[in-house]
Design a protein around this motif. Structure first.
Motif, PDB file in Angstrom:
ATOM      1  N   CYS A  36       0.802  -1.334  -0.168  1.00 41.32           N
ATOM      2  CA  CYS A  36       0.190  -0.212  -0.298  1.00 41.32           C
ATOM      3  C   CYS A  36       0.933   1.352  -0.035  1.00 41.32           C
ATOM      4  CB  CYS A  36      -0.925  -0.148   1.210  1.00 41.32           C
ATOM      5  SG  CYS A  36      -0.248   0.264   2.509  1.00 41.32           S
ATOM      6  N   LYS A  37       2.074   1.230   0.435  1.00 42.39           N
ATOM      7  CA  LYS A  37       3.074   2.489   0.573  1.00 42.39           C
ATOM      8  C   LYS A  37       2.313   3.515   1.324  1.00 42.39           C
ATOM      9  CE  LYS A  37       5.083   1.040  -3.972  1.00 42.39           C
ATOM     10  NZ  LYS A  37       5.268   1.446  -5.396  1.00 42.39           N
ATOM     11  N   SER A  45      -8.154   3.188   9.383  1.00 41.07           N
ATOM     12  CA  SER A  45      -8.735   2.043   9.023  1.00 41.07           C
ATOM     13  C   SER A  45      -8.311   1.475   7.590  1.00 41.07           C
ATOM     14  CB  SER A  45     -10.244   1.856   8.747  1.00 41.07           C
ATOM     15  OG  SER A  45     -10.432   2.827   7.969  1.00 41.07           O
ATOM     16  N   ILE A  46      -8.339  -0.083   7.535  1.00 45.27           N
ATOM     17  CA  ILE A  46      -7.949  -0.639   6.386  1.00 45.27           C
ATOM     18  C   ILE A  46      -9.051  -1.744   5.920  1.00 45.27           C
ATOM     19  CG2 ILE A  46      -6.137  -2.308   5.101  1.00 45.27           C
ATOM     20  CD1 ILE A  46      -4.246  -1.184   7.238  1.00 45.27           C
ATOM     21  N   ASP A  47      -9.218  -1.859   4.655  1.00 46.80           N
ATOM     22  CA  ASP A  47     -10.295  -2.600   4.173  1.00 46.80           C
ATOM     23  C   ASP A  47     -10.022  -3.298   2.753  1.00 46.80           C
ATOM     24  OD1 ASP A  47     -12.653  -2.747   6.029  1.00 46.80           O
ATOM     25  OD2 ASP A  47     -12.693  -0.463   5.702  1.00 46.80           O
ATOM     26  N   LEU A  48      -9.711  -4.830   2.743  1.00 47.09           N
ATOM     27  CA  LEU A  48      -9.558  -5.114   1.611  1.00 47.09           C
ATOM     28  C   LEU A  48     -10.807  -6.105   1.011  1.00 47.09           C
ATOM     29  CD1 LEU A  48      -7.405  -6.277  -0.595  1.00 47.09           C
ATOM     30  CD2 LEU A  48      -7.180  -8.198   0.806  1.00 47.09           C
ATOM     31  N   SER A  49     -11.136  -5.816  -0.247  1.00 44.64           N
ATOM     32  CA  SER A  49     -12.456  -6.290  -0.607  1.00 44.64           C
ATOM     33  C   SER A  49     -12.433  -6.920  -1.972  1.00 44.64           C
ATOM     34  CB  SER A  49     -13.428  -5.090  -0.809  1.00 44.64           C
ATOM     35  OG  SER A  49     -14.716  -5.377  -1.404  1.00 44.64           O
ATOM     36  N   ARG A  50     -13.073  -7.915  -1.945  1.00 43.49           N
ATOM     37  CA  ARG A  50     -13.155  -8.722  -3.479  1.00 43.49           C
ATOM     38  C   ARG A  50     -14.413  -9.270  -3.345  1.00 43.49           C
ATOM     39  NH1 ARG A  50     -10.661 -14.352  -5.082  1.00 43.49           N
ATOM     40  NH2 ARG A  50     -10.925 -14.377  -7.382  1.00 43.49           N
ATOM     41  N   LYS A  71      -2.802  -8.708   7.571  1.00 40.83           N
ATOM     42  CA  LYS A  71      -1.975  -7.576   7.489  1.00 40.83           C
ATOM     43  C   LYS A  71      -0.461  -7.772   7.840  1.00 40.83           C
ATOM     44  CE  LYS A  71      -2.655  -3.954  10.226  1.00 40.83           C
ATOM     45  NZ  LYS A  71      -1.229  -3.338  10.641  1.00 40.83           N
ATOM     46  N   GLU A  72       0.476  -7.210   7.232  1.00 39.87           N
ATOM     47  CA  GLU A  72       2.012  -7.141   7.839  1.00 39.87           C
ATOM     48  C   GLU A  72       2.246  -5.619   7.735  1.00 39.87           C
ATOM     49  OE1 GLU A  72       5.077 -10.265   6.960  1.00 39.87           O
ATOM     50  OE2 GLU A  72       5.236  -8.753   4.986  1.00 39.87           O
ATOM     51  N   GLY A  73       3.062  -5.302   8.416  1.00 46.68           N
ATOM     52  CA  GLY A  73       3.622  -4.000   8.712  1.00 46.68           C
ATOM     53  C   GLY A  73       2.289  -2.912   8.922  1.00 46.68           C
ATOM     54  N   SER A  74       2.732  -1.619   8.355  1.00 47.92           N
ATOM     55  CA  SER A  74       1.445  -0.770   8.609  1.00 47.92           C
ATOM     56  C   SER A  74       0.161  -0.698   7.809  1.00 47.92           C
ATOM     57  CB  SER A  74       2.163   0.638   8.159  1.00 47.92           C
ATOM     58  OG  SER A  74       2.470   0.867   6.870  1.00 47.92           O
ATOM     59  N   CYS A  75       0.259  -1.335   6.683  1.00 39.15           N
ATOM     60  CA  CYS A  75      -0.848  -1.596   5.914  1.00 39.15           C
ATOM     61  C   CYS A  75      -0.737  -2.580   4.672  1.00 39.15           C
ATOM     62  CB  CYS A  75      -1.267  -0.333   5.276  1.00 39.15           C
ATOM     63  SG  CYS A  75      -0.117   0.585   4.113  1.00 39.15           S
ATOM     64  N   ASP A  76       0.386  -3.168   4.465  1.00 35.33           N
ATOM     65  CA  ASP A  76       0.745  -4.193   3.403  1.00 35.33           C
ATOM     66  C   ASP A  76      -0.308  -5.662   3.736  1.00 35.33           C
ATOM     67  OD1 ASP A  76       2.340  -2.556   2.206  1.00 35.33           O
ATOM     68  OD2 ASP A  76       4.219  -3.871   2.691  1.00 35.33           O
ATOM     69  N   ILE A  77      -0.937  -6.146   2.653  1.00 34.41           N
ATOM     70  CA  ILE A  77      -1.582  -7.256   2.635  1.00 34.41           C
ATOM     71  C   ILE A  77      -0.977  -8.489   2.248  1.00 34.41           C
ATOM     72  CG2 ILE A  77      -3.908  -8.380   2.609  1.00 34.41           C
ATOM     73  CD1 ILE A  77      -3.766  -5.785   4.304  1.00 34.41           C
ATOM     74  N   ILE A  78      -0.880  -9.363   2.786  1.00 31.01           N
ATOM     75  CA  ILE A  78      -0.505 -10.812   2.537  1.00 31.01           C
ATOM     76  C   ILE A  78      -1.437 -11.883   2.148  1.00 31.01           C
ATOM     77  CG2 ILE A  78       1.491 -12.626   2.999  1.00 31.01           C
ATOM     78  CD1 ILE A  78       2.733  -9.932   2.832  1.00 31.01           C
ATOM     79  N   ILE A  91      -9.521  -4.748  -3.966  1.00 34.76           N
ATOM     80  CA  ILE A  91      -9.552  -3.396  -3.848  1.00 34.76           C
ATOM     81  C   ILE A  91      -9.177  -3.169  -2.363  1.00 34.76           C
ATOM     82  CG2 ILE A  91     -11.063  -1.204  -3.592  1.00 34.76           C
ATOM     83  CD1 ILE A  91     -12.816  -2.374  -5.653  1.00 34.76           C
ATOM     84  N   LEU A  92      -8.106  -2.324  -2.206  1.00 32.17           N
ATOM     85  CA  LEU A  92      -7.613  -1.966  -0.980  1.00 32.17           C
ATOM     86  C   LEU A  92      -7.833  -0.466  -0.679  1.00 32.17           C
ATOM     87  CD1 LEU A  92      -5.978  -2.672   1.675  1.00 32.17           C
ATOM     88  CD2 LEU A  92      -3.886  -2.182   0.620  1.00 32.17           C
ATOM     89  N   ARG A  93      -8.772  -0.393   0.561  1.00 37.57           N
ATOM     90  CA  ARG A  93      -8.691   1.195   0.898  1.00 37.57           C
ATOM     91  C   ARG A  93      -8.139   1.536   2.390  1.00 37.57           C
ATOM     92  NH1 ARG A  93     -13.038   5.321   0.842  1.00 37.57           N
ATOM     93  NH2 ARG A  93     -13.277   5.971   3.006  1.00 37.57           N
TER      94      ARG A  93
END
Length: 225
Positions: A36-37, A45-50, A71-78, A91-93
């Motif tokens: 997400c950089k 907040s963080i939301d990953l959607s599909r 989640k890994e780190g501040s907002c990266d998604i694994i 979609i990552l918000r």
């Protein structure tokens, strides 16, 4: 109620966003990172959607609908242990907060392609578990060809009498060398969901096996001086 509103908002954002899609690829059984950089901003907040929300984080507390997504780190998604069914759009918000002013949320769209490599012996059955719900067609790029040949299309079926469909699998009977190459599974927008590279498994003859075994036991002695 909050999740429903958030999901509807994400779907609206997806349909009205002019942002470019970030292509990603991963090996079946491996992992992939949706980066997400965040640029060291304070994240609310963080939301990953599909189609539905897969991961939702509020104040560092995350709830996931899938144990393979975290989640890994501040907002990266694994996404771990990748499967063909993971292919498609995400979609990552990310919502940020600033002491002086509210920052615009960051919305990123990813297109994930899953790759796999298999080997098949001549005359055997080639089974491709690739007919996903969002798959539109399967095309074949042979090793010695510059063109793509369509093997299956939704609503039209298979293009060869050696092909059949069974339990979401595309089956090619009596595998030959011409069946080797790359099989691409595309969605209705032409985006690649899956890439399977198929090679012919070579079977050594009895003489070749004897030669290999003899070669393994051969010891080299330098000539005497």
């Amino acid at each position: 109620m909050f999740k429903l509103f958030n999901l509807l908002f994400l779907m609206w954002l997806y349909n009205n966003s002019g942002s470019s899609t970030i292509p990603l690829s991963g090996i079946k059984g491996g992992n992939v990172t949706l980066s997400c950089k965040s640029e060291d901003r304070e994240i609310v907040s963080i939301d990953l959607s599909r189609l539905k929300i897969l991961l939702s984080c509020q104040n560092e507390e995350c709830k996931s609908e899938n144990v393979r997504v975290f989640k890994e780190g501040s907002c990266d998604i694994i996404i771990k242990d990748l499967r063909f069914s993971d292919a498609g759009k995400y979609i990552l918000r990310v919502d940020y907060k600033n002491p002086q002013t509210e920052l615009e949320p960051q919305t990123l769209e990813y297109q994930l392609c899953i790759q796999d490599y298999i080997s098949v012996k001549k005359g055997e059955e080639l089974k491709l578990d690739v007919l996903l719900i969002n798959a539109d067609k399967v095309v074949h790029l042979a090793k010695r060809s510059t063109g793509r040949k369509e093997g299956w299309r939704r609503g039209h079926g298979v293009s060869s009498d050696r092909m059949t469909i069974r339990d979401r699998n595309l089956i090619i009977n009596h595998f030959t060398a011409t069946d080797a190459g790359t099989y691409e599974v595309l969605d209705s927008e032409g985006q690649i969901l899956i890439m399977v590279t198929v090679t012919e498994s070579r079977t050594e003859s009895k003489d070749e096996l004897n030669y290999i075994n003899d070669d393994k036991t051969t010891t080299y002695f330098p000539p005497s001086t």
